[in-house]
Design an enzyme around this catalytic site. Structure first.
Site, mmCIF file in Angstrom:
data_model
loop_
_atom_site.group_PDB
_atom_site.id
_atom_site.type_symbol
_atom_site.label_atom_id
_atom_site.label_comp_id
_atom_site.label_asym_id
_atom_site.label_seq_id
_atom_site.Cartn_x
_atom_site.Cartn_y
_atom_site.Cartn_z
ATOM 1 N N GLU A 124 4.366 -9.007 15.620
ATOM 2 C CA GLU A 124 3.756 -9.388 16.898
ATOM 3 C C GLU A 124 3.971 -10.886 17.146
ATOM 4 O O GLU A 124 4.326 -11.303 18.238
ATOM 5 C CB GLU A 124 2.266 -9.044 16.854
ATOM 6 C CG GLU A 124 1.652 -9.053 18.227
ATOM 7 C CD GLU A 124 0.177 -8.680 18.172
ATOM 8 O OE1 GLU A 124 -0.275 -8.226 17.103
ATOM 9 O OE2 GLU A 124 -0.485 -8.855 19.203
ATOM 10 N N ARG B 299 0.821 -1.220 0.000
ATOM 11 C CA ARG B 299 0.000 0.000 0.000
ATOM 12 C C ARG B 299 0.846 1.257 0.000
ATOM 13 O O ARG B 299 0.385 2.328 -0.412
ATOM 14 C CB ARG B 299 -0.985 -0.028 1.172
ATOM 15 C CG ARG B 299 -2.153 -0.953 0.889
ATOM 16 C CD ARG B 299 -2.920 -1.281 2.130
ATOM 17 N NE ARG B 299 -2.140 -2.157 2.984
ATOM 18 C CZ ARG B 299 -2.512 -2.571 4.186
ATOM 19 N NH1 ARG B 299 -3.632 -2.148 4.701
ATOM 20 N NH2 ARG B 299 -1.754 -3.383 4.881
#
Ligand code: AMP
Length: 177
Positions: free
Chosen positions: A99, A62
């Protein structure tokens, strides 16, 4: 158009995506609204008018969307930072922590202009981990990081401490859910 556009209304917010507890700020709704997309690119041009940007590096995928028209308008090189295994030439790569687990991004070292000032662009800055790895790549390839740009910033995830002294600019910030 200046600063008057309501960018917030052009950003789709999707709760619990890609998993429970995450509020996803989706920029595809910006792209689907030509006035919103043009506002973003116009603002980028305004913000960096005096920043002496020599080249722009964009993060897959993006980041590519916002960096491409910016590079074209300024007539400066566009460098793609991609996920591992996508670039065919000789690359420099960086691993970084997600994460859960690890990711790796890379760049064609030859595409990075040595000693030049590079703006690093992504759509959204969350923890800043991806952008930090991207800035390390730009530096390892011999350029200077002039700044970091994200359309959306989530400062409550502490990206400023992750990114040190590099100037960071966003068009809109959200402060938790
Ligand atoms: P980070 O490395 O934590 O800054 O994550 C940055 C990348 O993950 C960006 O490329 C974003 O597109 C994506 N991302 C992380 N959190 C969100 C969110 N809440 N909404 C939309 N995209 C996100």
């Amino acid at each position: 158009m200046g600063n008057s556009f309501d960018l917030d209304s052009a950003i789709r917010k999707v709760p619990d995506f890609p998993k429970k507890g995450i509020l996803f700020y989706d920029i595809t709704s910006i792209l689907a609204e030509p006035r919103a997309f043009r506002y973003c690119i116009d603002r980028m041009i305004e913000l960096y008018a005096d920043a002496r940007i020599d080249a722009v590096a964009a993060i897959e995928s993006r980041g590519f969307v916002f960096a491409s028209p910016f590079a074209d308008r300024l007539g400066i090189p566009l460098i793609l930072i991609r996920k591992k295994g996508k670039l065919p030439g000789e690359t420099i790569s960086r691993k970084y922590q997600l994460e859960y687990g690890e990711a790796e991004i890379e760049v064609h070292g030859a595409d990075v202009p040595k000693g030049k000032r590079v703006l690093v662009v992504d759509d959204l800055i969350a923890t800043g981990g991806t952008l930090r790895a991207a800035t390390e790549l730009v530096v390892a390839a011999g350029a200077e990081v002039a700044g970091i740009f994200g359309v959306v910033g989530l400062p409550f995830l502490n990206y400023r401490s992750m990114l040190g002294s590099i100037p960071i600019t966003t068009l809109i910030e959200y402060h938790g859910e």
